[in-house]
Design an enzyme around this catalytic site. Sequence first.
Site, PDB file in Angstrom:
ATOM      1  N   ALA A 240       0.518   2.285  -6.606  1.00 11.04           N
ATOM      2  CA  ALA A 240       0.935   3.685  -6.526  1.00 11.04           C
ATOM      3  C   ALA A 240       1.927   3.920  -5.386  1.00 11.04           C
ATOM      4  O   ALA A 240       2.269   3.024  -4.625  1.00 11.04           O
ATOM      5  CB  ALA A 240      -0.292   4.579  -6.361  1.00 11.04           C
ATOM      6  N   HIS A 241       2.376   5.196  -5.288  1.00  9.60           N
ATOM      7  CA  HIS A 241       3.420   5.533  -4.315  1.00  9.60           C
ATOM      8  C   HIS A 241       2.969   5.348  -2.877  1.00  9.60           C
ATOM      9  O   HIS A 241       1.835   5.597  -2.518  1.00  9.60           O
ATOM     10  CB  HIS A 241       3.944   6.962  -4.540  1.00  9.60           C
ATOM     11  CG  HIS A 241       2.897   8.030  -4.504  1.00  9.60           C
ATOM     12  ND1 HIS A 241       3.165   9.330  -4.797  1.00  9.60           N
ATOM     13  CD2 HIS A 241       1.585   7.997  -4.214  1.00  9.60           C
ATOM     14  CE1 HIS A 241       2.082  10.059  -4.688  1.00  9.60           C
ATOM     15  NE2 HIS A 241       1.105   9.258  -4.329  1.00  9.60           N
ATOM     16  N   ASN A 242       3.914   4.840  -2.067  1.00  9.11           N
ATOM     17  CA  ASN A 242       3.732   4.659  -0.629  1.00  9.11           C
ATOM     18  C   ASN A 242       2.664   3.626  -0.262  1.00  9.11           C
ATOM     19  O   ASN A 242       2.233   3.555   0.886  1.00  9.11           O
ATOM     20  CB  ASN A 242       3.429   5.982   0.081  1.00  9.11           C
ATOM     21  CG  ASN A 242       4.607   6.940   0.042  1.00  9.11           C
ATOM     22  OD1 ASN A 242       4.690   7.796  -0.851  1.00  9.11           O
ATOM     23  ND2 ASN A 242       5.522   6.799   0.978  1.00  9.11           N
TER      24      ASN A 242
END
Length: 347
Positions: A240-242
């Site tokens: 997922a993001h980051n």
Amino acid sequence: MQFTAKDIAFMLNGTVEGDPLAVVNHLAKIEEGATGSLSFLANPKYEQYIYTTNASIVIVNNSLELTAPVKATLIRVENAYTSFSLLLEQYNTIKLNKSGVEEPNFIHSSAKIGAEPYIGAFTYISQDAVIGDNCRIYPGCYIADNVKLGNNVTLFPGVKIYFDCVIGNNVVIHSGAIIGSDGFGFAPNADGSYKKVAQIGNVIIEDDVEVGANTTIDRATMGSTVIHKGVKLDNLIQIAHNVEIGQDTVIAAQSGISGSTKVAENVIIGGQVGIVGHITIAKGTQVQAQSGISRNITEEGKKWGGTPASLYNNNMRSNIVVSRLPDLEKRVNELEKTITELKKKGD
């Protein structure tokens, strides 16, 4: 591609026992060997097949002592398994050694293509993309605006890389993988609906990373989702993001890591592991398949298992206790019955 026993022995620094001009053109397991195939014997469990195989050439250890005649030409080496692995690597390199630019494709005039590329048909390379030297881009790939590929990158068919993402040197990305799709960011509205939060960051994949088929790595909301050097990702993984994955970490298939989690270096994550967002996983952690990680892991080098995850040994003891619960319930019921009968007698 054809090779003689003499050629192979030269590559492996081995010695030929049999016909040095025996020819092979494909690889096979020793129990399935046929005329024209090359096999190997390293595990004593398969030694019986050396006397029955139809393989033309078999790589064996120097230490192998034959107890009966064999039909195959033998190549004796110090370590048959290692030598055969080297041949597999050479074979794979030859098979994947494509070059040139196939048509039809689209390459934007502002894109920069390095030396000796292979660009397969139906590939789309967008504005200001930079492709390093010796890259292999197989048919049907999409490379968006301002994407940067290092040297010796291989993108297998159907890989999609969204805008602004950066890929290092010696990276392999397998078919269907998507790098830089939007992170899962939605803000709740007062009426119960959701408003999308723009995902304006990117994905950075450092050198020597391998990404499995149909794995997805989401772009950061801001900043970067980072896959550090030497990471190996299996098929069907969601990053997922980051998220940040530390150097030389390996993750098996169908695992998912939620947003902003930081995984340290040399972590081993089994298949179907779920990890919540905004936590950290310590260096050298090992996680059993199908575990659920719901909190920070701060102690380095520990093994974890279960859902919610606990230290591996504790989890195994808990599983043993749980397996005994039906018997324990039966014994408790019998004790309650006995106590009830004794009370009746006392009354």
